[in-house]
Design a protein around this motif. Sequence first.
Motif, PDB file in Angstrom:
ATOM      1  N   ARG A  51      15.906  90.161 -67.492  1.00  0.00           N
ATOM      2  CA  ARG A  51      17.068  89.616 -68.210  1.00  0.00           C
ATOM      3  C   ARG A  51      16.737  88.200 -68.659  1.00  0.00           C
ATOM      4  NH1 ARG A  51      22.302  87.053 -66.460  1.00  0.00           N
ATOM      5  NH2 ARG A  51      23.780  87.590 -68.085  1.00  0.00           N
ATOM      6  N   ILE A  52      16.877  87.943 -69.946  1.00  0.00           N
ATOM      7  CA  ILE A  52      16.644  86.620 -70.516  1.00  0.00           C
ATOM      8  C   ILE A  52      17.986  86.160 -71.078  1.00  0.00           C
ATOM      9  CG2 ILE A  52      15.317  85.261 -72.161  1.00  0.00           C
ATOM     10  CD1 ILE A  52      14.024  88.620 -71.213  1.00  0.00           C
ATOM     11  N   VAL A  53      18.415  84.954 -70.700  1.00  0.00           N
ATOM     12  CA  VAL A  53      19.767  84.496 -71.008  1.00  0.00           C
ATOM     13  C   VAL A  53      19.742  83.199 -71.815  1.00  0.00           C
ATOM     14  CG1 VAL A  53      21.995  83.858 -70.009  1.00  0.00           C
ATOM     15  CG2 VAL A  53      20.488  85.407 -68.774  1.00  0.00           C
ATOM     16  N   ARG A  54      20.585  83.137 -72.839  1.00  0.00           N
ATOM     17  CA  ARG A  54      20.864  81.878 -73.525  1.00  0.00           C
ATOM     18  C   ARG A  54      22.149  81.348 -72.909  1.00  0.00           C
ATOM     19  NH1 ARG A  54      23.322  82.203 -79.161  1.00  0.00           N
ATOM     20  NH2 ARG A  54      25.169  82.213 -77.888  1.00  0.00           N
ATOM     21  N   LEU A  55      22.032  80.231 -72.229  1.00  0.00           N
ATOM     22  CA  LEU A  55      23.173  79.674 -71.509  1.00  0.00           C
ATOM     23  C   LEU A  55      24.218  79.097 -72.450  1.00  0.00           C
ATOM     24  CD1 LEU A  55      21.284  77.856 -68.640  1.00  0.00           C
ATOM     25  CD2 LEU A  55      22.412  80.066 -68.563  1.00  0.00           C
ATOM     26  N   PHE A  56      25.447  79.181 -72.010  1.00  0.00           N
ATOM     27  CA  PHE A  56      26.554  78.588 -72.752  1.00  0.00           C
ATOM     28  C   PHE A  56      26.957  77.307 -72.049  1.00  0.00           C
ATOM     29  CE2 PHE A  56      31.080  77.944 -73.439  1.00  0.00           C
ATOM     30  CZ  PHE A  56      31.134  77.986 -74.802  1.00  0.00           C
ATOM     31  N   PRO A  57      27.218  76.224 -72.667  1.00  0.00           N
ATOM     32  CA  PRO A  57      27.254  75.912 -74.094  1.00  0.00           C
ATOM     33  C   PRO A  57      26.006  75.198 -74.589  1.00  0.00           C
ATOM     34  CG  PRO A  57      28.431  74.225 -72.915  1.00  0.00           C
ATOM     35  CD  PRO A  57      27.921  75.217 -71.884  1.00  0.00           C
ATOM     36  N   ASP A  58      25.026  74.903 -73.704  1.00  0.00           N
ATOM     37  CA  ASP A  58      23.900  74.064 -74.135  1.00  0.00           C
ATOM     38  C   ASP A  58      22.777  74.830 -74.844  1.00  0.00           C
ATOM     39  OD1 ASP A  58      23.001  75.378 -71.931  1.00  0.00           O
ATOM     40  OD2 ASP A  58      22.382  73.603 -70.828  1.00  0.00           O
ATOM     41  N   GLN A  78      16.854  80.798 -70.263  1.00  0.00           N
ATOM     42  CA  GLN A  78      16.268  80.912 -68.931  1.00  0.00           C
ATOM     43  C   GLN A  78      16.214  82.378 -68.522  1.00  0.00           C
ATOM     44  OE1 GLN A  78      18.808  78.616 -66.365  1.00  0.00           O
ATOM     45  NE2 GLN A  78      19.916  80.417 -65.682  1.00  0.00           N
ATOM     46  N   LEU A  79      15.579  82.639 -67.395  1.00  0.00           N
ATOM     47  CA  LEU A  79      15.409  84.004 -66.912  1.00  0.00           C
ATOM     48  C   LEU A  79      16.414  84.344 -65.824  1.00  0.00           C
ATOM     49  CD1 LEU A  79      11.534  84.111 -66.668  1.00  0.00           C
ATOM     50  CD2 LEU A  79      12.970  85.005 -68.477  1.00  0.00           C
ATOM     51  N   ASP A  80      16.821  85.596 -65.794  1.00  0.00           N
ATOM     52  CA  ASP A  80      17.530  86.263 -64.712  1.00  0.00           C
ATOM     53  C   ASP A  80      19.001  85.940 -64.511  1.00  0.00           C
ATOM     54  OD1 ASP A  80      15.224  87.668 -64.080  1.00  0.00           O
ATOM     55  OD2 ASP A  80      14.539  86.083 -62.764  1.00  0.00           O
ATOM     56  N   GLN A  81      19.409  84.703 -64.505  1.00  0.00           N
ATOM     57  CA  GLN A  81      20.803  84.461 -64.182  1.00  0.00           C
ATOM     58  C   GLN A  81      21.418  83.401 -65.065  1.00  0.00           C
ATOM     59  OE1 GLN A  81      21.230  82.859 -60.219  1.00  0.00           O
ATOM     60  NE2 GLN A  81      19.025  82.739 -60.050  1.00  0.00           N
TER      61      GLN A  81
END
Length: 101
Positions: free
Chosen positions: A22-29, A33-36
């Motif tokens: 799982r590769i995630v684009r964090l909200f709001p910045d 990152q990976l996994d969580q």
Amino acid sequence: MKPNYRRCISCRRVAPKPEFWRIVRLFPDRTVQLDQGAGRAAYLCPTADCLHLAQKKNRLGRSLKAAVPNTIYEELGQRLSSTNTASPPNSVANPSGAKQV
């Protein structure tokens, strides 16, 4: 309870969520990152072919709508190599020494 299914962005295979990275684009910045983390996510099969194709065609960047740093690809490559060395391939030895077709 029904399992959650996801689709690999590279090979389009559908499988239960735990079978993927799982590769995630964090909200709001908008950092990746990976996994969580909470935000837009993309899923990728833990295979060399899917990783190479995702990097070559920028599939992670397009599905996350953000720039994916090379460190993400390097870390995924390290995970891939560590899982390949940890578990030997499932091959059956041929005691007769004859070639199998």
